[in-house]
Write an enzyme that holds these catalytic residues in place. Sequence first.
Site, PDB file in Angstrom:
ATOM      1  N   CYS A 123       0.820  -1.214   0.000  1.00  0.00           N
ATOM      2  CA  CYS A 123       0.000   0.000   0.000  1.00  0.00           C
ATOM      3  C   CYS A 123       0.864   1.279   0.000  1.00  0.00           C
ATOM      4  O   CYS A 123       1.443   1.608  -1.017  1.00  0.00           O
ATOM      5  CB  CYS A 123      -0.991  -0.022   1.160  1.00  0.00           C
ATOM      6  N   HIS A 231      -3.734  -5.277   0.477  1.00  0.00           N
ATOM      7  CA  HIS A 231      -3.255  -5.618   1.817  1.00  0.00           C
ATOM      8  C   HIS A 231      -3.272  -7.135   2.039  1.00  0.00           C
ATOM      9  O   HIS A 231      -4.222  -7.679   2.602  1.00  0.00           O
ATOM     10  CB  HIS A 231      -4.126  -4.936   2.883  1.00  0.00           C
ATOM     11  N   GLU A 233      -1.600  -8.804   4.136  1.00  0.00           N
ATOM     12  CA  GLU A 233      -1.418  -9.164   5.545  1.00  0.00           C
ATOM     13  C   GLU A 233      -2.760  -9.420   6.235  1.00  0.00           C
ATOM     14  O   GLU A 233      -2.810 -10.069   7.289  1.00  0.00           O
ATOM     15  CB  GLU A 233      -0.647  -8.069   6.291  1.00  0.00           C
TER      16      GLU A 233
END
Length: 257
Positions: A123, A231, A233
């Site tokens: 990001c 994202h 994660e």
Amino acid sequence: MRHQQWPVVGIPCDVYWQGKHPHHGCGEKYINALAHGAGVRPVLLPAIGGGTDLAPLADICQPDEVLDSLDGLFLTGNISNVDPRFYGEQSPAGNLLDPQRDATVLPLIRRAIERDIPLFAVCRGFQELNVALGGSLYQRVHEVPGLLDHREDSSLPREGQYDYAHDIFLAEGGLLRQLAGVERVRVNSVHGQGIHRLAEGLAVEATAPDGLIEAVQLTERSRFALGVQFHPEWQYQRDPFYRALFEHFGEAVRARL
């Protein structure tokens, strides 16, 4: 000597305010994904720039000295944006900046690539990678004709904001196509800025349905630097593609030991 099963990956911090006091930190989800998904030991790096309480500590913020203690570098997302002065534009009103992170991260990116230290950027980090190498950004993607609104719905709970939002198309012959084993995957979308002019030395790995760049990698494949706009994660344990990205980064870090 560091234990080879636990290579050390640095995470440059963001500067945020708690009451009247500035603090340095990063989101826990990044730490967990690196430790459990990539199998590395995350270490937070203070964002040493022009701080609120002291002048810049330039003598202890030398990129080589920081990188000497690391086996990899991970760049997180954040609500702040890269200062557009770094790509020759003015900052619009209300644009949230983090000059201390900029001062820390941009030199680290360039030196990490020169030293062949594996780098994974998410990001804001993805945008930093492009700017550090000479590219530029759309400051308001949703205002660009032909592009979608890639921002999250702030009215939703956290889980809804990070839910799948759109497909991305993986470049033929690219790393992400290899990891995914398919032509397209579905990802989340939690950003207001994006790559405009792609930096020299970066290759497009994925695009959104509107053509916005969603992932890049260095064209010089001997040096590992991967950036994604989404994202991975977020709940990487449940998504095979997200998990593969962190596993591959961990492998790249361990291969350098």
